[in-house]
Design a protein around this motif. Sequence first.
Motif, PDB file in Angstrom:
ATOM      1  N   ASP A   7       0.858  -1.203   0.000  1.00  0.00           N
ATOM      2  CA  ASP A   7       0.000   0.000   0.000  1.00  0.00           C
ATOM      3  C   ASP A   7       0.886   1.242   0.000  1.00  0.00           C
ATOM      4  O   ASP A   7       1.082   1.893   1.023  1.00  0.00           O
ATOM      5  CB  ASP A   7      -0.922  -0.033   1.220  1.00  0.00           C
ATOM      6  CG  ASP A   7      -1.891   1.128   1.246  1.00  0.00           C
ATOM      7  OD1 ASP A   7      -2.064   1.785   0.197  1.00  0.00           O
ATOM      8  OD2 ASP A   7      -2.479   1.371   2.320  1.00  0.00           O
ATOM      9  N   ASN A  25      -0.764   4.589   1.037  1.00  0.00           N
ATOM     10  CA  ASN A  25      -1.413   4.558   2.347  1.00  0.00           C
ATOM     11  C   ASN A  25      -2.909   4.870   2.292  1.00  0.00           C
ATOM     12  O   ASN A  25      -3.447   5.563   3.142  1.00  0.00           O
ATOM     13  CB  ASN A  25      -0.719   5.541   3.301  1.00  0.00           C
ATOM     14  CG  ASN A  25      -1.049   5.264   4.758  1.00  0.00           C
ATOM     15  OD1 ASN A  25      -1.263   4.120   5.145  1.00  0.00           O
ATOM     16  ND2 ASN A  25      -1.093   6.326   5.567  1.00  0.00           N
ATOM     17  N   SER A  34      -5.137   2.303   2.157  1.00  0.00           N
ATOM     18  CA  SER A  34      -5.765   1.051   2.618  1.00  0.00           C
ATOM     19  C   SER A  34      -6.404   0.266   1.475  1.00  0.00           C
ATOM     20  O   SER A  34      -7.447  -0.382   1.652  1.00  0.00           O
ATOM     21  CB  SER A  34      -6.814   1.333   3.709  1.00  0.00           C
ATOM     22  OG  SER A  34      -6.190   1.855   4.866  1.00  0.00           O
ATOM     23  N   GLU A  58       6.461  -9.842   8.706  1.00  0.00           N
ATOM     24  CA  GLU A  58       5.114  -9.661   8.160  1.00  0.00           C
ATOM     25  C   GLU A  58       4.126 -10.589   8.861  1.00  0.00           C
ATOM     26  O   GLU A  58       3.147 -11.039   8.271  1.00  0.00           O
ATOM     27  CB  GLU A  58       5.117  -9.969   6.658  1.00  0.00           C
ATOM     28  CG  GLU A  58       6.029  -9.101   5.831  1.00  0.00           C
ATOM     29  CD  GLU A  58       5.469  -7.716   5.560  1.00  0.00           C
ATOM     30  OE1 GLU A  58       4.290  -7.481   5.900  1.00  0.00           O
ATOM     31  OE2 GLU A  58       6.203  -6.873   5.016  1.00  0.00           O
ATOM     32  N   GLY A  70      -0.265  -7.436  12.394  1.00  0.00           N
ATOM     33  CA  GLY A  70      -0.763  -6.168  11.852  1.00  0.00           C
ATOM     34  C   GLY A  70      -1.846  -6.346  10.815  1.00  0.00           C
ATOM     35  O   GLY A  70      -1.796  -5.731   9.738  1.00  0.00           O
ATOM     36  N   TRP A 108      -5.092  -5.941   8.624  1.00  0.00           N
ATOM     37  CA  TRP A 108      -5.828  -4.755   8.209  1.00  0.00           C
ATOM     38  C   TRP A 108      -6.846  -5.174   7.161  1.00  0.00           C
ATOM     39  O   TRP A 108      -6.774  -6.263   6.605  1.00  0.00           O
ATOM     40  CB  TRP A 108      -4.883  -3.686   7.649  1.00  0.00           C
ATOM     41  CG  TRP A 108      -4.120  -4.103   6.425  1.00  0.00           C
ATOM     42  CD1 TRP A 108      -3.064  -4.972   6.363  1.00  0.00           C
ATOM     43  CD2 TRP A 108      -4.367  -3.673   5.084  1.00  0.00           C
ATOM     44  NE1 TRP A 108      -2.627  -5.107   5.070  1.00  0.00           N
ATOM     45  CE2 TRP A 108      -3.411  -4.330   4.251  1.00  0.00           C
ATOM     46  CE3 TRP A 108      -5.266  -2.804   4.494  1.00  0.00           C
ATOM     47  CZ2 TRP A 108      -3.348  -4.139   2.876  1.00  0.00           C
ATOM     48  CZ3 TRP A 108      -5.209  -2.611   3.111  1.00  0.00           C
ATOM     49  CH2 TRP A 108      -4.261  -3.268   2.322  1.00  0.00           C
ATOM     50  N   SER A 133      -1.076  -7.989   6.250  1.00  0.00           N
ATOM     51  CA  SER A 133      -0.147  -7.732   7.357  1.00  0.00           C
ATOM     52  C   SER A 133       0.369  -6.300   7.297  1.00  0.00           C
ATOM     53  O   SER A 133       0.246  -5.617   6.277  1.00  0.00           O
ATOM     54  CB  SER A 133       1.035  -8.707   7.292  1.00  0.00           C
ATOM     55  OG  SER A 133       1.725  -8.565   6.063  1.00  0.00           O
ATOM     56  N   THR A 134       0.957  -5.877   8.407  1.00  0.00           N
ATOM     57  CA  THR A 134       1.532  -4.535   8.493  1.00  0.00           C
ATOM     58  C   THR A 134       2.891  -4.623   9.155  1.00  0.00           C
ATOM     59  O   THR A 134       3.048  -5.304  10.186  1.00  0.00           O
ATOM     60  CB  THR A 134       0.631  -3.598   9.322  1.00  0.00           C
ATOM     61  OG1 THR A 134      -0.693  -3.599   8.773  1.00  0.00           O
ATOM     62  CG2 THR A 134       1.176  -2.181   9.329  1.00  0.00           C
ATOM     63  N   GLY A 140       4.943   0.474   9.558  1.00  0.00           N
ATOM     64  CA  GLY A 140       3.577   0.981   9.395  1.00  0.00           C
ATOM     65  C   GLY A 140       2.981   0.772   8.013  1.00  0.00           C
ATOM     66  O   GLY A 140       1.815   1.111   7.790  1.00  0.00           O
ATOM     67  N   VAL A 141       3.739   0.166   7.078  1.00  0.00           N
ATOM     68  CA  VAL A 141       3.244  -0.034   5.707  1.00  0.00           C
ATOM     69  C   VAL A 141       2.429  -1.326   5.623  1.00  0.00           C
ATOM     70  O   VAL A 141       2.828  -2.372   6.137  1.00  0.00           O
ATOM     71  CB  VAL A 141       4.407  -0.077   4.702  1.00  0.00           C
ATOM     72  CG1 VAL A 141       3.899  -0.398   3.305  1.00  0.00           C
ATOM     73  CG2 VAL A 141       5.157   1.252   4.709  1.00  0.00           C
ATOM     74  N   HIS A 142       1.263  -1.242   4.949  1.00  0.00           N
ATOM     75  CA  HIS A 142       0.403  -2.405   4.743  1.00  0.00           C
ATOM     76  C   HIS A 142       0.915  -3.264   3.577  1.00  0.00           C
ATOM     77  O   HIS A 142       1.244  -2.735   2.513  1.00  0.00           O
ATOM     78  CB  HIS A 142      -1.027  -1.973   4.409  1.00  0.00           C
ATOM     79  CG  HIS A 142      -1.734  -1.269   5.515  1.00  0.00           C
ATOM     80  ND1 HIS A 142      -1.552  -1.588   6.843  1.00  0.00           N
ATOM     81  CD2 HIS A 142      -2.655  -0.265   5.496  1.00  0.00           C
ATOM     82  CE1 HIS A 142      -2.316  -0.814   7.596  1.00  0.00           C
ATOM     83  NE2 HIS A 142      -2.988   0.007   6.805  1.00  0.00           N
TER      84      HIS A 142
END
Length: 259
Positions: free
Chosen positions: A72, A75, A77, A162, A165, A167, A205-206, A217-219
């Motif tokens: 992502d 950012n 989502s 990974e 997290g 999302w 995962s994040t 913090g990256v998806h």
Amino acid sequence: MKKQKSNSKEEQTMYKQILSSAILVSLGTVVSLGAQAAVLNNGDVLHITAAGFSCNSNSFCVVTSGSYYGVDQNNDSAITNVEKTPLSEGTTGLVIGAITTPGATHSGPPTAGDTNQITAPDYFFGNTGSWYSTIPITGSTTAGLNMSGWNWPWNGLPSIPEGSGAWQPTNCAALGCTGYTFTDGIGRLQWDGVYGHAYLLDYASTVLAGDPSGFGGVHFYTHLEGIVAAAPVPVPAAVWLFGSGLMGLLGVIRKRRAA
């Protein structure tokens, strides 16, 4: 002579009975595997279908089908086609319950000799990375797959974790995750339980905040698809015992005939 012929028939009958028992034991083992088809057994393989591409006149390509992972980057989502990096099968595919190790990771594109077990080395933002798991991946169609050890070493950096997290992509309709809620460390497995049939595996995962890779913090979103192959079925110990008995019986028969 007649007595010897009678003994020979008895021995042949015994031989057939032993063979029949051995066959039944083997069949019983195969049936028991089929009864647990919704559960992936150790040694089963998720073979990975390579990603398909669509390219324009400027050689700009996007993933349109097959296996990939998405980052992502803006950012929002969501994982769009331009945010997907193609994946293909490595030296083994995803072997359930197997221990895997990091593959090729360096600057620049993959080179001759680069390898990785689950997926082939991939090419992201001008550098090479490889996916592997620090723990054996196990699970089922109902519980999902344990992906908590999922890792991605890239560009020579330490492995980027990974395994957590979870999302929820806002474009699940396009990704195929509509009606499903992702949870930490669990991959969604869709499969009808029949070996040789297709599967879909999706995992969100994040990267942990503050990760030294710079991806904190990256998806990420992993999508694998392909065919499920059953683990090789070992010959049951009972069959080996029957085989030993048969060899002994044949030896006795030969000795009697020689006498």
